[in-house]
Design a protein around this motif. Structure first.
Motif, PDB file in Angstrom:
ATOM      1  N   PRO A 179      -8.913 -15.914  13.967  1.00 43.66           N
ATOM      2  CA  PRO A 179      -9.504 -16.608  12.825  1.00 43.66           C
ATOM      3  C   PRO A 179      -9.181 -15.881  11.515  1.00 43.66           C
ATOM      4  O   PRO A 179      -9.046 -14.650  11.483  1.00 43.66           O
ATOM      5  N   ALA A 180      -9.066 -16.642  10.446  1.00 46.13           N
ATOM      6  CA  ALA A 180      -8.795 -16.053   9.133  1.00 46.13           C
ATOM      7  C   ALA A 180      -9.953 -15.165   8.704  1.00 46.13           C
ATOM      8  O   ALA A 180     -11.121 -15.538   8.841  1.00 46.13           O
ATOM      9  N   THR A 181      -9.612 -13.975   8.214  1.00 51.84           N
ATOM     10  CA  THR A 181     -10.639 -13.048   7.720  1.00 51.84           C
ATOM     11  C   THR A 181     -10.361 -12.560   6.309  1.00 51.84           C
ATOM     12  O   THR A 181     -11.197 -11.888   5.718  1.00 51.84           O
ATOM     13  N   GLN A 182      -9.175 -12.869   5.774  1.00 52.29           N
ATOM     14  CA  GLN A 182      -8.838 -12.357   4.445  1.00 52.29           C
ATOM     15  C   GLN A 182      -7.877 -13.294   3.714  1.00 52.29           C
ATOM     16  O   GLN A 182      -7.052 -13.959   4.331  1.00 52.29           O
ATOM     17  N   LEU A 185      -1.997 -15.715   0.314  1.00 50.98           N
ATOM     18  CA  LEU A 185      -1.658 -15.409   1.695  1.00 50.98           C
ATOM     19  C   LEU A 185      -2.946 -15.239   2.483  1.00 50.98           C
ATOM     20  O   LEU A 185      -3.834 -14.484   2.073  1.00 50.98           O
ATOM     21  N   VAL A 186      -3.049 -15.938   3.614  1.00 53.04           N
ATOM     22  CA  VAL A 186      -4.237 -15.877   4.468  1.00 53.04           C
ATOM     23  C   VAL A 186      -3.857 -15.188   5.777  1.00 53.04           C
ATOM     24  O   VAL A 186      -2.855 -15.536   6.406  1.00 53.04           O
ATOM     25  N   ARG A 187      -4.686 -14.186   6.178  1.00 54.74           N
ATOM     26  CA  ARG A 187      -4.399 -13.417   7.399  1.00 54.74           C
ATOM     27  C   ARG A 187      -5.650 -13.279   8.259  1.00 54.74           C
ATOM     28  O   ARG A 187      -6.765 -13.449   7.783  1.00 54.74           O
ATOM     29  N   ASP A 188      -5.407 -12.890   9.541  1.00 57.05           N
ATOM     30  CA  ASP A 188      -6.524 -12.565  10.418  1.00 57.05           C
ATOM     31  C   ASP A 188      -6.854 -11.079  10.279  1.00 57.05           C
ATOM     32  O   ASP A 188      -6.268 -10.367   9.448  1.00 57.05           O
ATOM     33  N   GLN A 189      -7.765 -10.565  11.091  1.00 52.79           N
ATOM     34  CA  GLN A 189      -8.204  -9.175  10.954  1.00 52.79           C
ATOM     35  C   GLN A 189      -7.101  -8.162  11.246  1.00 52.79           C
ATOM     36  O   GLN A 189      -7.210  -6.986  10.859  1.00 52.79           O
ATOM     37  N   PHE A 190      -6.016  -8.585  11.923  1.00 54.31           N
ATOM     38  CA  PHE A 190      -4.918  -7.685  12.231  1.00 54.31           C
ATOM     39  C   PHE A 190      -3.701  -7.945  11.342  1.00 54.31           C
ATOM     40  O   PHE A 190      -2.591  -7.536  11.656  1.00 54.31           O
ATOM     41  N   ASN A 191      -3.913  -8.673  10.232  1.00 50.65           N
ATOM     42  CA  ASN A 191      -2.869  -8.990   9.251  1.00 50.65           C
ATOM     43  C   ASN A 191      -1.822  -9.978   9.756  1.00 50.65           C
ATOM     44  O   ASN A 191      -0.738 -10.083   9.171  1.00 50.65           O
ATOM     45  N   ASN A 192      -2.121 -10.723  10.815  1.00 47.98           N
ATOM     46  CA  ASN A 192      -1.235 -11.808  11.238  1.00 47.98           C
ATOM     47  C   ASN A 192      -1.466 -13.010  10.327  1.00 47.98           C
ATOM     48  O   ASN A 192      -2.619 -13.338  10.011  1.00 47.98           O
ATOM     49  N   PRO A 193      -0.399 -13.689   9.876  1.00 42.84           N
ATOM     50  CA  PRO A 193      -0.585 -14.874   9.034  1.00 42.84           C
ATOM     51  C   PRO A 193      -1.274 -15.997   9.805  1.00 42.84           C
ATOM     52  O   PRO A 193      -1.018 -16.187  10.997  1.00 42.84           O
ATOM     53  N   VAL A 194      -2.152 -16.710   9.125  1.00 39.74           N
ATOM     54  CA  VAL A 194      -2.904 -17.811   9.748  1.00 39.74           C
ATOM     55  C   VAL A 194      -2.395 -19.128   9.176  1.00 39.74           C
ATOM     56  O   VAL A 194      -2.467 -19.362   7.966  1.00 39.74           O
ATOM     57  N   ASN A 246       1.043 -22.462   5.485  1.00 37.13           N
ATOM     58  CA  ASN A 246       2.187 -22.736   6.364  1.00 37.13           C
ATOM     59  C   ASN A 246       2.243 -21.698   7.485  1.00 37.13           C
ATOM     60  O   ASN A 246       1.322 -20.893   7.656  1.00 37.13           O
ATOM     61  N   ALA A 247       3.340 -21.686   8.245  1.00 38.11           N
ATOM     62  CA  ALA A 247       3.467 -20.760   9.373  1.00 38.11           C
ATOM     63  C   ALA A 247       3.426 -19.300   8.942  1.00 38.11           C
ATOM     64  O   ALA A 247       3.061 -18.426   9.728  1.00 38.11           O
ATOM     65  N   ALA A 248       3.776 -19.028   7.692  1.00 30.92           N
ATOM     66  CA  ALA A 248       3.731 -17.662   7.178  1.00 30.92           C
ATOM     67  C   ALA A 248       2.379 -17.320   6.568  1.00 30.92           C
ATOM     68  O   ALA A 248       2.209 -16.251   5.972  1.00 30.92           O
ATOM     69  N   GLY A 249       1.406 -18.232   6.681  1.00 34.82           N
ATOM     70  CA  GLY A 249       0.082 -17.990   6.120  1.00 34.82           C
ATOM     71  C   GLY A 249      -0.006 -18.245   4.635  1.00 34.82           C
ATOM     72  O   GLY A 249      -1.009 -17.908   4.007  1.00 34.82           O
ATOM     73  N   LEU A 250       1.020 -18.849   4.038  1.00 36.28           N
ATOM     74  CA  LEU A 250       1.070 -19.069   2.591  1.00 36.28           C
ATOM     75  C   LEU A 250       0.577 -20.465   2.219  1.00 36.28           C
ATOM     76  O   LEU A 250       0.929 -21.450   2.868  1.00 36.28           O
ATOM     77  N   ALA A 251      -0.224 -20.515   1.166  1.00 31.17           N
ATOM     78  CA  ALA A 251      -0.607 -21.790   0.546  1.00 31.17           C
ATOM     79  C   ALA A 251      -0.196 -21.701  -0.911  1.00 31.17           C
ATOM     80  O   ALA A 251      -0.610 -20.779  -1.626  1.00 31.17           O
ATOM     81  N   ALA A 252       0.633 -22.624  -1.350  1.00 25.29           N
ATOM     82  CA  ALA A 252       1.168 -22.580  -2.710  1.00 25.29           C
ATOM     83  C   ALA A 252       0.987 -23.918  -3.403  1.00 25.29           C
ATOM     84  O   ALA A 252       1.150 -24.985  -2.793  1.00 25.29           O
ATOM     85  N   LEU A 253       0.663 -23.867  -4.691  1.00 28.06           N
ATOM     86  CA  LEU A 253       0.624 -25.080  -5.507  1.00 28.06           C
ATOM     87  C   LEU A 253       2.043 -25.474  -5.899  1.00 28.06           C
ATOM     88  O   LEU A 253       2.889 -24.597  -6.128  1.00 28.06           O
ATOM     89  N   PRO A 254       2.330 -26.766  -6.026  1.00 26.52           N
ATOM     90  CA  PRO A 254       3.619 -27.171  -6.564  1.00 26.52           C
ATOM     91  C   PRO A 254       3.811 -26.711  -8.015  1.00 26.52           C
ATOM     92  O   PRO A 254       4.897 -26.304  -8.413  1.00 26.52           O
ATOM     93  N   SER A 255       2.719 -26.789  -8.831  1.00 19.86           N
ATOM     94  CA  SER A 255       2.868 -26.391 -10.241  1.00 19.86           C
ATOM     95  C   SER A 255       1.500 -26.143 -10.876  1.00 19.86           C
ATOM     96  O   SER A 255       0.462 -26.613 -10.409  1.00 19.86           O
ATOM     97  N   TRP A 256       1.523 -25.344 -11.948  1.00 18.64           N
ATOM     98  CA  TRP A 256       0.337 -25.054 -12.779  1.00 18.64           C
ATOM     99  C   TRP A 256       0.770 -25.158 -14.253  1.00 18.64           C
ATOM    100  O   TRP A 256       1.620 -24.392 -14.704  1.00 18.64           O
ATOM    101  N   THR A 257       0.230 -26.137 -14.945  1.00 18.36           N
ATOM    102  CA  THR A 257       0.540 -26.332 -16.368  1.00 18.36           C
ATOM    103  C   THR A 257      -0.622 -25.792 -17.189  1.00 18.36           C
ATOM    104  O   THR A 257      -1.779 -26.157 -16.969  1.00 18.36           O
ATOM    105  N   LEU A 258      -0.294 -24.916 -18.128  1.00 23.24           N
ATOM    106  CA  LEU A 258      -1.346 -24.295 -18.952  1.00 23.24           C
ATOM    107  C   LEU A 258      -1.938 -25.284 -19.952  1.00 23.24           C
ATOM    108  O   LEU A 258      -1.342 -26.323 -20.260  1.00 23.24           O
TER     109      LEU A 258
END
Length: 197
Positions: free
Chosen positions: A116-119, A143-152, A179-191
């Motif tokens: 489970p995700a912890t961080q 980046l989302v990881r479990d308690q052992f730093n595995n990507p979630v 995604n499979a690497a635990g990454l969640a990214a926005l397509p864009s951020w406009t100020l």
């Protein structure tokens, strides 16, 4: 001369019983525990044969400790008490040997999956500068990881604009799955249109 084997051929004298090809989250014990069965040439179970179990990959542990010597019981089965997978998601392997028996050694495999995700942590897109009302060069990601730093993977992360009046894509609040690497990214951020934070 030795009697002929039974019709259809005898079962292999040394073979996996249960406990291979399993999947479990990292660190819990797999179920069922790995076991082998020892038979004679006529497929009868053989008791009292010493079988050695050894962890060969993935960094997990077994009970009793690796290498473990376990004797077959009256049903010809030698079983570990448990096999606990390593802390890194991926392949784990275990081998059982019984000196000189055909079929020896046999191998067991298990796949450790992230727990489970912890961080959650910043990955990219923090501390940038851009002209007002324009899109920053690097889209924010975490980046989302479990308690052992595995990507979630597959965890929903919500991005929300909290100041400055800018916009994000998809619109705030935006829900993005890791995604499979635990990454969640926005397509864009406009100020926003006002200079500042």
């Amino acid at each position: 001369p030795a009697p002929a084997p039974p019709p259809g051929g005898a079962a292999p004298p040394f073979a996996v019983n249960p406990g291979t090809g399993l999947t479990a989250t990292v660190t819990p014990a797999v179920a069922p525990a790995p076991a082998v069965i020892v038979r004679d040439q006529f497929a009868n179970p053989v008791a009292g044969v010493s079988v050695t179990f050894t962890v060969t990959g993935g960094g997990g542990s077994i009970t009793p400790g690796s290498p473990a010597s376990v004797s077959t019981n009256a049903a010809g089965i030698a079983a570990l008490t448990n096999w606990t997978l390593g802390t890194v998601a991926g392949a784990n392997t275990l081998q059982a040997t019984a000196g000189g028996l055909p079929g020896s050694p046999v191998s067991f495999t298990a796949t450790g999956t992230a727990g489970p995700a912890t961080q959650i942590a910043l990955n990219a897109g923090h501390g940038q500068s851009a002209t007002v009302n324009t899109t920053v060069a690097t889209a924010p990601s975490v980046l989302v990881r479990d308690q052992f730093n595995n990507p979630v993977a597959g965890l929903s992360v919500t991005f929300t604009v909290t100041g400055g009046g800018g916009t994000i894509s998809p619109a705030s609040p935006a829900s993005v799955a890791t995604n499979a690497a635990g990454l969640a990214a926005l397509p864009s951020w406009t100020l926003g249109t006002t200079a500042g934070a």
